[in-house]
Scaffold this active site. Structure first.
Site, short mmCIF file in Angstrom:
data_model
loop_
_atom_site.label_atom_id
_atom_site.label_comp_id
_atom_site.label_asym_id
_atom_site.label_seq_id
_atom_site.Cartn_x
_atom_site.Cartn_y
_atom_site.Cartn_z
N HIS A 167 68.90 -1.25 21.50
CA HIS A 167 67.82 -2.28 21.73
C HIS A 167 66.53 -1.60 21.64
CE1 HIS A 167 71.03 -5.38 22.61
NE2 HIS A 167 70.63 -5.80 21.52
N ARG A 305 74.43 -15.69 9.80
CA ARG A 305 75.83 -15.03 10.15
C ARG A 305 76.56 -15.88 11.29
NH1 ARG A 305 75.62 -9.23 12.78
NH2 ARG A 305 74.77 -10.05 14.39
N GLU A 394 81.37 -4.23 7.92
CA GLU A 394 81.22 -3.53 8.89
C GLU A 394 82.16 -2.64 9.50
OE1 GLU A 394 78.33 -6.08 11.68
OE2 GLU A 394 79.94 -7.42 11.07
N ASP A 418 77.27 -1.23 12.19
CA ASP A 418 78.70 -1.19 12.82
C ASP A 418 79.32 -0.35 11.68
OD1 ASP A 418 79.00 -2.38 15.26
OD2 ASP A 418 78.46 -4.26 14.41
N CYS A 465 72.06 -5.23 5.40
CA CYS A 465 71.14 -5.98 6.56
C CYS A 465 71.36 -5.16 7.68
CB CYS A 465 72.04 -7.40 6.70
SG CYS A 465 73.48 -7.28 7.46
C1 PEP Z 1 75.22 -4.35 11.69
O1 PEP Z 1 76.17 -4.00 12.24
O2 PEP Z 1 74.77 -3.25 10.80
C2 PEP Z 1 74.53 -5.43 11.76
C3 PEP Z 1 73.55 -5.88 11.02
O3 PEP Z 1 74.94 -6.27 12.64
P1 PEP Z 1 74.43 -6.27 14.37
O4 PEP Z 1 73.61 -5.07 14.39
O5 PEP Z 1 74.00 -7.41 14.90
O6 PEP Z 1 75.80 -5.88 14.84
MG MG Z 2 77.18 -5.65 13.36
#
Ligand code: PEP
Ligand code: MG
Length: 535
Positions: A167, A305, A394, A418, A465
């Protein structure tokens, strides 16, 4: 660079050594010093911050607190402890009042820490103050500290702990601060060392040469120029359009994203709306939030999502807390399938919000493994009125089966955070394996290439993303691998927009081939750098 000083421990309760009058004089000097310093900082800051800092300066000179400190010193308590307990008892009174006064308790605690630091002869804890811009080095930074960093002073952030998709890193990027986290050697740096933070290469250069410093300065100037460049749609040098979309976690952030030129939303993380909710949200409240989001993007694409609960984003009503290995557990679509009523409510709310607004709503499922799961989600979404339904890539299995998946899904969006975590088998939250969490790794890029090729063959969109899309050079490589849109934290849009303009699609493809052929993430970066400087 400057280090973030560690929090001071609670002063010990050992008896006062020496003379009470001398101890009182020392306290008096420390109080005056802190009050003066807070006043000066207030003047420099101006505005709301000035009012807060001046109020803190007054706290440092509060006569009743001083009386209490003196009384304790007279009874044999050491100076640091006397300051600590006197301020603490006032802090407790304020905290007990709640509301506005309650919030001032933390300010009082901060004043006490500053006075104790002065008595001890060490730096005040927290983000250091400086008249000139600096690179901030810390063990880790709480999200609150990161959110409050002064962008005019902090040139870059380097932390010892945390992974690149932790984070702290995501928040720093959201504020537009160059950040490198999980730097195990960060503890070896000392105040005043000259360093160059090269986020593109993912390295902190110590003892840089004059040329390296000049390069870094040049990059800073370029970033400032990119930030004030016109907000054109994402385009390569040859005119190829690459829509630049925003990653959002709340409808409240939509306006700022539009201001930074987001052409729509590529990832709306719905679970952020419900992180504290004890129960599953009902259709009406969800619909209201989704309408607020969609209304900010009339005529634009908005990819929402479905709830991605589990691992780093547990939701009490969806997540099994007893899993030993939650990243590999029943998370994302797996959890939603287990509680299908929650998924049905969410899709229903989304379809209702869509029917009453002008945005082009796309909905996708997180953590999808293969065609069977894709068909389950896409069929359910259509049954409940969603027109465009897709899946996130992912889990590596999905990328490997992309041709099959795209017979059902309308689109794929690659979550590189991920996808990297699972491809390299390295927990994205863990600083000790942060080096593995690198989307430049050719293994990850090969999966992206496979997804890109499948999307091209099926004539369907393959977006990015994950955080990788906010790394300007990597963004070009991803386009070269077949990505059709890029979605990122809005603060990254300007840099990525500027970088795309510097390369044709053929060049992007050549950069992508160089990266795919490299044996490691570092080698991929180097190979791409040499291809792009040659073109
Ligand atoms: C990812 O896993 O790249 C993603 C965009 O989702 P999050 O970061 O919310 O797991
Ligand atoms: Mg993710």
């Amino acid at each position: 660079m400057l280090r973030m000083a560690d929090p001071l421990g609670e002063p010990d309760a050992s008896p006062l050594q020496g003379d009470a009058a001398a101890a009182k004089a020392e306290v008096g000097e420390a109080l005056a010093f802190v009050a003066d310093e807070l006043g000066k900082r207030g003047e420099a800051a101006g505005g709301d911050a000035q009012a807060v800092l001046e109020a803190q300066a007054l706290m440092a000179q509060d006569p009743s607190i001083l009386d209490d400190v003196h009384a304790q010193i007279d009874s044999g308590v050491n100076a640091e402890r006397a300051v600590y307990t006197a301020f603490k008892s006032f802090q407790d009174i304020l905290a007990g009042m709640g509301g506005y006064m309650g919030e001032r308790a933390a300010d009082l605690g901060d004043v006490a820490q500053r006075i104790i630091a002065r008595l001890r002869g060490v730096s005040a804890p927290g983000v250091p103050e400086s008249d000139t811009p600096f690179v901030l080095v810390a063990h880790d930074l709480a999200p609150a500290d990161t959110a409050l960093l002064d962008l005019t002073k902090v040139l870059a952030l380097v932390t010892r702990d945390g992974g690149p998709t932790s984070h702290t890193a995501i928040l720093a990027r959201a504020k537009g601060i160059t950040a490198i986290v999980g730097v195990s050697e960060a503890d070896k740096l000392s105040d005043g060392d000259v360093v160059v933070v090269d986020a593109a290469a993912g390295v902190v250069v110590t003892d840089p040469t004059a040329e390296q410093v000049a390069d870094a300065e040049q990059r800073r100037v370029e970033r400032l120029a990119a930030a004030s460049a016109p907000l054109t749609p994402g385009t390569l040098k040859d005119g190829t359009l690459v829509p630049l979309l925003a990653n959002l976690g709340s409808p409240k952030d939509a306006a700022a994203a539009v201001e930074l030129g987001a052409e729509g939303v590529g990832l709306f993380r719905t679970e952020f709306l419900f992180l504290d909710a004890p129960y599953a949200p009902d259709v009406a409240s969800q619909k209201a939030s989704y309408k607020e989001l969609l209304e900010a993007f009339p005529g634009k694409k908005v990819v929402v999502r479905a709830l991605d609960a589990g691992a780093d984003k547990p939701l009490p009503f969806l997540t099994d807390k007893n899993e030993e290995n939650p990243a590999l557990g029943r998370r994302g679509l797996r959890a939603l399938r287990h509680h299908e009523e929650i998924l049905r409510d969410q899709l229903t709310a989304l379809a209702q919000a869509d029917a009453e607004t002008e945005a082009d709503l796309w909905v996708m499922a997180p953590m999808v493994a293969d065609l069977e799961e894709t068909v389950y989600f896409v069929d359910l979404a259509r049954e409940l009125g969603i027109r465009t339904a897709g899946v996130m890539a992912e889990v590596p299995s999905l990328a490997l089966m992309a041709d099959q998946v795209l017979t059902s899904a309308d689109f794929v969006s690659i979550g590189t955070n991920d996808l990297t975590q699972y491809t390299l088998a390295a927990d994205r939250m863990l600083g000790t394996v942060a080096a593995y969490q690198d989307p430049w790794h050719p293994a990850v890029l090969r999966l992206v290439a496979q997804l890109g090729a499948a999307g091209k063959a099926a004539g369907k969109g393959v977006g990015i993303c994950g955080e990788a899309a906010s790394d300007p050079i990597l963004a070009v490589v991803l386009v070269g691998l077949g990505a059709t849109t890029l979605s990122m934290t809005p603060a990254a849009l300007a840099d990525v927009r500027a970088e795309l303009l510097g390369h044709t699609l053929d060049e992007a493809r050549a950069m992508a081939q160089a990266a795919l052929a490299a044996p490691s993430a570092a080698a991929a970066r180097a190979a791409v750098a040499s291809v792009s400087s040659a073109s």
